[in-house]
Scaffold this motif. Structure first.
Motif, PDB file in Angstrom:
ATOM      1  N   GLY A  49       6.030  -3.377 -10.382  1.00 46.48           N
ATOM      2  CA  GLY A  49       5.386  -3.450 -11.687  1.00 46.48           C
ATOM      3  C   GLY A  49       4.302  -2.408 -11.873  1.00 46.48           C
ATOM      4  N   SER A  50       3.598  -2.065 -10.817  1.00 43.31           N
ATOM      5  CA  SER A  50       2.533  -1.067 -10.905  1.00 43.31           C
ATOM      6  C   SER A  50       3.071   0.358 -10.905  1.00 43.31           C
ATOM      7  CB  SER A  50       1.565  -1.234  -9.726  1.00 43.31           C
ATOM      8  OG  SER A  50       0.954  -2.503  -9.746  1.00 43.31           O
ATOM      9  N   PHE A  68      -9.390  -6.226  -1.230  1.00 44.59           N
ATOM     10  CA  PHE A  68      -9.344  -5.020  -2.066  1.00 44.59           C
ATOM     11  C   PHE A  68      -8.129  -5.033  -2.985  1.00 44.59           C
ATOM     12  CE2 PHE A  68      -8.144  -0.638  -2.936  1.00 44.59           C
ATOM     13  CZ  PHE A  68      -9.344  -0.028  -3.255  1.00 44.59           C
ATOM     14  N   SER A  69      -6.957  -5.300  -2.429  1.00 38.51           N
ATOM     15  CA  SER A  69      -5.734  -5.265  -3.227  1.00 38.51           C
ATOM     16  C   SER A  69      -5.737  -6.339  -4.306  1.00 38.51           C
ATOM     17  CB  SER A  69      -4.504  -5.421  -2.323  1.00 38.51           C
ATOM     18  OG  SER A  69      -4.551  -6.663  -1.632  1.00 38.51           O
ATOM     19  N   GLN A  70      -6.203  -7.547  -3.963  1.00 38.55           N
ATOM     20  CA  GLN A  70      -6.239  -8.618  -4.953  1.00 38.55           C
ATOM     21  C   GLN A  70      -7.258  -8.322  -6.050  1.00 38.55           C
ATOM     22  OE1 GLN A  70      -4.132 -11.463  -5.180  1.00 38.55           O
ATOM     23  NE2 GLN A  70      -5.058 -11.198  -7.178  1.00 38.55           N
ATOM     24  N   THR A  71      -8.376  -7.707  -5.683  1.00 38.53           N
ATOM     25  CA  THR A  71      -9.403  -7.384  -6.671  1.00 38.53           C
ATOM     26  C   THR A  71      -8.879  -6.407  -7.709  1.00 38.53           C
ATOM     27  OG1 THR A  71     -11.205  -7.775  -5.098  1.00 38.53           O
ATOM     28  CG2 THR A  71     -11.684  -6.374  -7.002  1.00 38.53           C
ATOM     29  N   PHE A  72      -8.259  -5.315  -7.254  1.00 36.02           N
ATOM     30  CA  PHE A  72      -7.816  -4.307  -8.219  1.00 36.02           C
ATOM     31  C   PHE A  72      -6.526  -4.725  -8.919  1.00 36.02           C
ATOM     32  CE2 PHE A  72     -10.878  -1.798  -5.887  1.00 36.02           C
ATOM     33  CZ  PHE A  72     -11.495  -1.122  -6.916  1.00 36.02           C
ATOM     34  N   HIS A  73      -5.770  -5.605  -8.305  1.00 34.22           N
ATOM     35  CA  HIS A  73      -4.635  -6.168  -9.037  1.00 34.22           C
ATOM     36  C   HIS A  73      -5.139  -7.079 -10.153  1.00 34.22           C
ATOM     37  CE1 HIS A  73      -0.409  -6.982  -9.571  1.00 34.22           C
ATOM     38  NE2 HIS A  73      -0.634  -8.285  -9.547  1.00 34.22           N
ATOM     39  N   THR A  74      -6.235  -7.781  -9.906  1.00 33.49           N
ATOM     40  CA  THR A  74      -6.848  -8.598 -10.957  1.00 33.49           C
ATOM     41  C   THR A  74      -7.398  -7.718 -12.069  1.00 33.49           C
ATOM     42  OG1 THR A  74      -7.432 -10.261  -9.293  1.00 33.49           O
ATOM     43  CG2 THR A  74      -8.564 -10.389 -11.410  1.00 33.49           C
ATOM     44  N   VAL A  75      -7.956  -6.567 -11.716  1.00 37.63           N
ATOM     45  CA  VAL A  75      -8.390  -5.603 -12.740  1.00 37.63           C
ATOM     46  C   VAL A  75      -7.215  -5.229 -13.638  1.00 37.63           C
ATOM     47  CG1 VAL A  75      -9.233  -3.262 -13.125  1.00 37.63           C
ATOM     48  CG2 VAL A  75     -10.284  -4.682 -11.352  1.00 37.63           C
ATOM     49  N   SER A  76      -6.056  -4.952 -13.033  1.00 39.01           N
ATOM     50  CA  SER A  76      -4.864  -4.606 -13.808  1.00 39.01           C
ATOM     51  C   SER A  76      -4.475  -5.740 -14.746  1.00 39.01           C
ATOM     52  CB  SER A  76      -3.695  -4.290 -12.867  1.00 39.01           C
ATOM     53  OG  SER A  76      -3.983  -3.189 -12.046  1.00 39.01           O
ATOM     54  N   VAL A  88       8.154   3.682   0.135  1.00 37.51           N
ATOM     55  CA  VAL A  88       8.799   4.553  -0.859  1.00 37.51           C
ATOM     56  C   VAL A  88       8.242   4.269  -2.249  1.00 37.51           C
ATOM     57  CG1 VAL A  88      10.978   5.103  -1.996  1.00 37.51           C
ATOM     58  CG2 VAL A  88      10.904   4.851   0.492  1.00 37.51           C
ATOM     59  N   ILE A  89       8.135   2.980  -2.595  1.00 35.32           N
ATOM     60  CA  ILE A  89       7.621   2.599  -3.911  1.00 35.32           C
ATOM     61  C   ILE A  89       6.167   3.038  -4.070  1.00 35.32           C
ATOM     62  CG2 ILE A  89       7.027   0.632  -5.384  1.00 35.32           C
ATOM     63  CD1 ILE A  89       9.465  -0.803  -4.264  1.00 35.32           C
ATOM     64  N   CYS A  90       5.364   2.848  -3.030  1.00 29.66           N
ATOM     65  CA  CYS A  90       3.949   3.218  -3.112  1.00 29.66           C
ATOM     66  C   CYS A  90       3.760   4.730  -3.233  1.00 29.66           C
ATOM     67  CB  CYS A  90       3.199   2.694  -1.892  1.00 29.66           C
ATOM     68  SG  CYS A  90       2.907   0.917  -1.915  1.00 29.66           S
ATOM     69  N   LEU A  91       4.535   5.501  -2.485  1.00 31.39           N
ATOM     70  CA  LEU A  91       4.414   6.957  -2.569  1.00 31.39           C
ATOM     71  C   LEU A  91       4.813   7.460  -3.948  1.00 31.39           C
ATOM     72  CD1 LEU A  91       5.777   7.934   0.968  1.00 31.39           C
ATOM     73  CD2 LEU A  91       3.413   8.086   0.161  1.00 31.39           C
ATOM     74  N   LEU A  92       5.966   6.987  -4.447  1.00 29.80           N
ATOM     75  CA  LEU A  92       6.403   7.382  -5.790  1.00 29.80           C
ATOM     76  C   LEU A  92       5.440   6.859  -6.847  1.00 29.80           C
ATOM     77  CD1 LEU A  92      10.274   6.802  -5.511  1.00 29.80           C
ATOM     78  CD2 LEU A  92       9.036   8.967  -5.401  1.00 29.80           C
ATOM     79  N   GLY A  93       4.996   5.613  -6.666  1.00 25.82           N
ATOM     80  CA  GLY A  93       4.078   5.026  -7.633  1.00 25.82           C
ATOM     81  C   GLY A  93       2.729   5.711  -7.655  1.00 25.82           C
ATOM     82  N   SER A  94       2.258   6.173  -6.503  1.00 28.31           N
ATOM     83  CA  SER A  94       0.982   6.896  -6.457  1.00 28.31           C
ATOM     84  C   SER A  94       1.075   8.201  -7.232  1.00 28.31           C
ATOM     85  CB  SER A  94       0.581   7.172  -5.009  1.00 28.31           C
ATOM     86  OG  SER A  94       0.354   5.969  -4.312  1.00 28.31           O
ATOM     87  N   VAL A  95       2.187   8.901  -7.060  1.00 21.86           N
ATOM     88  CA  VAL A  95       2.397  10.144  -7.818  1.00 21.86           C
ATOM     89  C   VAL A  95       2.503   9.831  -9.311  1.00 21.86           C
ATOM     90  CG1 VAL A  95       3.978  12.063  -8.215  1.00 21.86           C
ATOM     91  CG2 VAL A  95       3.496  11.308  -5.871  1.00 21.86           C
ATOM     92  N   ALA A 114      -3.983   2.548 -14.953  1.00 19.18           N
ATOM     93  CA  ALA A 114      -3.352   3.446 -13.976  1.00 19.18           C
ATOM     94  C   ALA A 114      -4.251   3.668 -12.761  1.00 19.18           C
ATOM     95  CB  ALA A 114      -3.026   4.790 -14.646  1.00 19.18           C
ATOM     96  N   VAL A 115      -5.569   3.731 -12.972  1.00 16.35           N
ATOM     97  CA  VAL A 115      -6.499   3.900 -11.847  1.00 16.35           C
ATOM     98  C   VAL A 115      -6.422   2.691 -10.924  1.00 16.35           C
ATOM     99  CG1 VAL A 115      -8.939   4.042 -11.206  1.00 16.35           C
ATOM    100  CG2 VAL A 115      -8.064   5.431 -13.087  1.00 16.35           C
ATOM    101  N   ALA A 116      -6.429   1.475 -11.493  1.00 16.24           N
ATOM    102  CA  ALA A 116      -6.357   0.262 -10.682  1.00 16.24           C
ATOM    103  C   ALA A 116      -5.040   0.194  -9.911  1.00 16.24           C
ATOM    104  CB  ALA A 116      -6.517  -0.977 -11.571  1.00 16.24           C
ATOM    105  N   ASP A 117      -3.933   0.504 -10.585  1.00 15.50           N
ATOM    106  CA  ASP A 117      -2.628   0.486  -9.923  1.00 15.50           C
ATOM    107  C   ASP A 117      -2.560   1.523  -8.805  1.00 15.50           C
ATOM    108  OD1 ASP A 117      -1.720  -1.560 -11.510  1.00 15.50           O
ATOM    109  OD2 ASP A 117      -0.704  -0.257 -12.951  1.00 15.50           O
ATOM    110  N   LEU A 118      -3.146   2.693  -9.039  1.00 20.72           N
ATOM    111  CA  LEU A 118      -3.151   3.747  -8.019  1.00 20.72           C
ATOM    112  C   LEU A 118      -3.921   3.294  -6.780  1.00 20.72           C
ATOM    113  CD1 LEU A 118      -2.588   6.659  -7.104  1.00 20.72           C
ATOM    114  CD2 LEU A 118      -4.670   7.351  -8.313  1.00 20.72           C
ATOM    115  N   LEU A 119      -5.066   2.650  -6.972  1.00 23.04           N
ATOM    116  CA  LEU A 119      -5.861   2.181  -5.841  1.00 23.04           C
ATOM    117  C   LEU A 119      -5.118   1.116  -5.039  1.00 23.04           C
ATOM    118  CD1 LEU A 119      -9.405   1.982  -7.490  1.00 23.04           C
ATOM    119  CD2 LEU A 119      -8.596   3.653  -5.819  1.00 23.04           C
ATOM    120  N   VAL A 120      -4.410   0.233  -5.732  1.00 20.17           N
ATOM    121  CA  VAL A 120      -3.623  -0.799  -5.039  1.00 20.17           C
ATOM    122  C   VAL A 120      -2.561  -0.151  -4.157  1.00 20.17           C
ATOM    123  CG1 VAL A 120      -1.945  -2.664  -5.383  1.00 20.17           C
ATOM    124  CG2 VAL A 120      -4.044  -2.609  -6.736  1.00 20.17           C
ATOM    125  N   MET A 121      -1.888   0.870  -4.680  1.00 25.56           N
ATOM    126  CA  MET A 121      -0.807   1.503  -3.922  1.00 25.56           C
ATOM    127  C   MET A 121      -1.330   2.336  -2.761  1.00 25.56           C
ATOM    128  SD  MET A 121       2.138   2.428  -6.619  1.00 25.56           S
ATOM    129  CE  MET A 121       3.068   1.030  -7.220  1.00 25.56           C
TER     130      MET A 121
END
Length: 381
Positions: A339-340, A113-121, A38-45, A71-78
Motif C-alpha cells: 500500500g505504501s 518507529f514503523s508503527q509511528t510513521f505508518h500512523t502518520v500515513s 524488493v517492495i521496499c527498494l522499489l517503493g523507496s525509489v 510520501a515522506v512517511a511511507d519512505l521512512l517506513v520502507m
C-alpha cells in the motif's frame, strides 16, 4: 499475557489458526524477507520520485502538500524495514550478532518507529479525504478552510500527535536476556574423599523482545491499536469515500441535466463546446483528482481493514495474539508495504499533471530530448 497453551489450550480458539496457519507461516516466512526487500527498494525509489514531483513549484496545492507528507512517511517506513528484513528474515550475520543486545534494541526501535510513521500515513490519508470532501461539497469554504496555512498545521499535527498516540507500544515490549544453559559438569574437590558438584549457569549472550506479562496493559494497548489507530480511521474513510462517490454522481447528473437543457437552445457544436469548456474550467480535472483520491482511499482500506479486524480480535481475546496474530503478521506487513509503495503507479495512471511534471523532471535529470512550450496548470484542491 497468557500463553496460548495456558489459556487457549486445545480449545476451539486454537483451531482457527492451528495447524493450517502455522504451516502457512512456516512456508511463507522463508520468502517474506526477499519479497519485502524488493517492495521496499522499489517503493523507496517510487516515494522519492513522488516527493520530488509533488514538491515542484508548479505542483503547489493543498492536496499535493498532503500527498508529499504522505510520501515522506511511507519512505521512512520502507527505509526502516530494509535493515529489519535483512536482520530477521534474510538473516545476514552470525546467529550471535542477530541475537545480540544491539540487534534487540534495533528491533525494539523498528517496532515503534514503523508503527509511528505508518500512523502518520493513516491520519494524513484521513486529512486528504476531508480536504477533498470540503473542496467538492463546500467549494466556497475551500480557499478559507483548506488554505496553505491550515494544510501545514494539519500535516504538522499528524507528525506530532502520532508518536504520542503510539506511545503505549513503548510499554508493551521489553528487552530481556535469554538465560544461558546450565552446566552441571564442574566438580570441586574439597577433600580427598568429598566431591561437590555444582551447577554453573552460563551468562546470557542472547537477547529477545518480550511482550509484557501485564494482561490488563496488553489488552488496553490492543484496544488502542485496533480501535483508535486502525478501526476508527477505516470507518471515517469509508464514510468519506461513500460521501465523495455520492457527491461525484450528483455532480455528474447535474452536469448532464445542464447539457440536456443547453441542447434545447443550442446546436450540437455549441453543446460540445460548452462541455469542453466546463472540463477546462476545472470540472473534469476535479473529477479526475477525486477519482484518484478515491482509488487511494480504497487501497488504504484494503490494506488497513484486515489489520484493524485482526487487532480487534486480539483485543477481545488476548490469548490469540501468539496463536493467530504472529501467524499472519508477515502477511499484514507485506500488505502495508504494498500500500505504501504503489502510490506512484496510481498517480501516474490517473493524473496527467503528475505524468507531465514527472516527464519534465526526468528530462532535466536524464539526457533525454526536451519538448518546447509545454505548460502546466497547477492542480488546485
Amino acid at each position: 499475557m497468557s500463553s496460548p497453551e495456558g489459556e487457549a489450550g486445545s480449545g476451539s480458539d486454537v483451531a482457527y489458526c492451528v495447524p493450517g496457519g502455522q504451516v502457512f507461516q512456516s512456508v511463507y516466512v522463508q520468502f517474506h524477507g526477499y519479497i519485502a526487500l524488493v517492495i521496499c527498494l522499489l517503493g523507496s525509489v517510487a516515494n522519492s520520485v513522488n516527493i520530488a514531483v509533488l514538491s515542484r513549484k508548479e505542483m503547489a496545492s493543498s492536496t499535493n502538500s498532503i500527498l508529499t507528507g504522505l510520501a515522506v512517511a511511507d519512505l521512512l517506513v520502507m527505509i526502516d524495514y530494509i535493515p529489519f528484513a535483512f536482520l530477521i528474515y534474510v538473516k545476514v550475520g552470525t546467529e550471535l550478532s542477530r541475537n545480540s543486545y544491539a540487534a534487540a534494541v534495533f528491533v525494539y526501535f523498528h517496532s515503534i518507529f514503523s508503527q509511528t510513521f505508518h500512523t502518520v500515513s493513516i491520519w494524513l490519508t484521513i486529512t486528504l479525504a476531508i480536504w477533498r470532501y470540503i473542496a467538492i461539497k463546500f467549494p466556497q469554504m475551500n480557499r478559507t478552510f483548506c488554505n496553505k496555512r491550515n494544510t501545514n498545521i494539519a500535516i504538522t499535527l499528524a507528525y506530532a500527535v502520532s508518536p504520542v498516540l503510539c506511545l503505549p507500544i513503548y510499554f508493551a515490549m521489553n528487552i530481556e536476556p535469554v538465560p544461558g544453559k546450565s552446566n552441571t559438569n564442574s566438580t570441586l574437590n574439597y577433600t580427598s574423599d568429598t566431591n561437590v558438584t555444582f551447577s554453573r549457569i552460563e551468562p546470557a549472550s542472547k537477547f529477545a523482545i518480550k511482550m509484557t506479562t501485564n494482561g490488563d496493559l496488553l489488552t488496553a494497548i490492543f484496544w488502542i491499536y485496533s480501535v483508535f489507530i486502525k478501526l476508527i480511521p477505516c470507518i471515517v474513510l469509508s464514510i468519506l469515500s461513500v460521501c465523495l462517490i455520492v457527491k461525484m454522481k450528483s455532480s455528474d447528473r447535474r452536469r448532464q441535466k445542464l447539457l440536456k437543457k443547453s441542447a434545447i437552445t443550442t446546436n450540437e457544436g455549441e453543446k460540445a463546446r460548452l462541455n469542453e469548456d466546463g472540463g477546462k474550467r476545472g470540472g473534469g480535472r476535479t473529477d479526475r483528482t477525486t477519482r484518484m483520491l478515491l482509488a487511494l482511499l480504497g487501497l488504504f482500506l484494503a490494506t488497513e481493514l484486515p489489520q484493524a479486524l485482526f487487532g480487534l480480535l486480539t483485543a477481545t481475546a488476548p490469548h490469540l495474539f501468539q496463536v493467530c496474530y504472529y501467524t499472519f503478521g508477515e502477511v499484514m506487513d507485506l500488505m502495508a508495504l504494498v500500500g505504501s509503495a504503489i502510490n506512484f503507479v496510481l498517480y501516474c495512471s490517473m493524473s496527467r499533471q503528475f505524468r507531465s511534471t514527472f516527464t519534465r523532471l526526468a528530462r532535466k535529470l536524464l539526457p533525454l530530448p526536451r519538448p518546447n512550450g509545454e505548460q502546466l496548470v497547477p492542480l488546485k484542491s
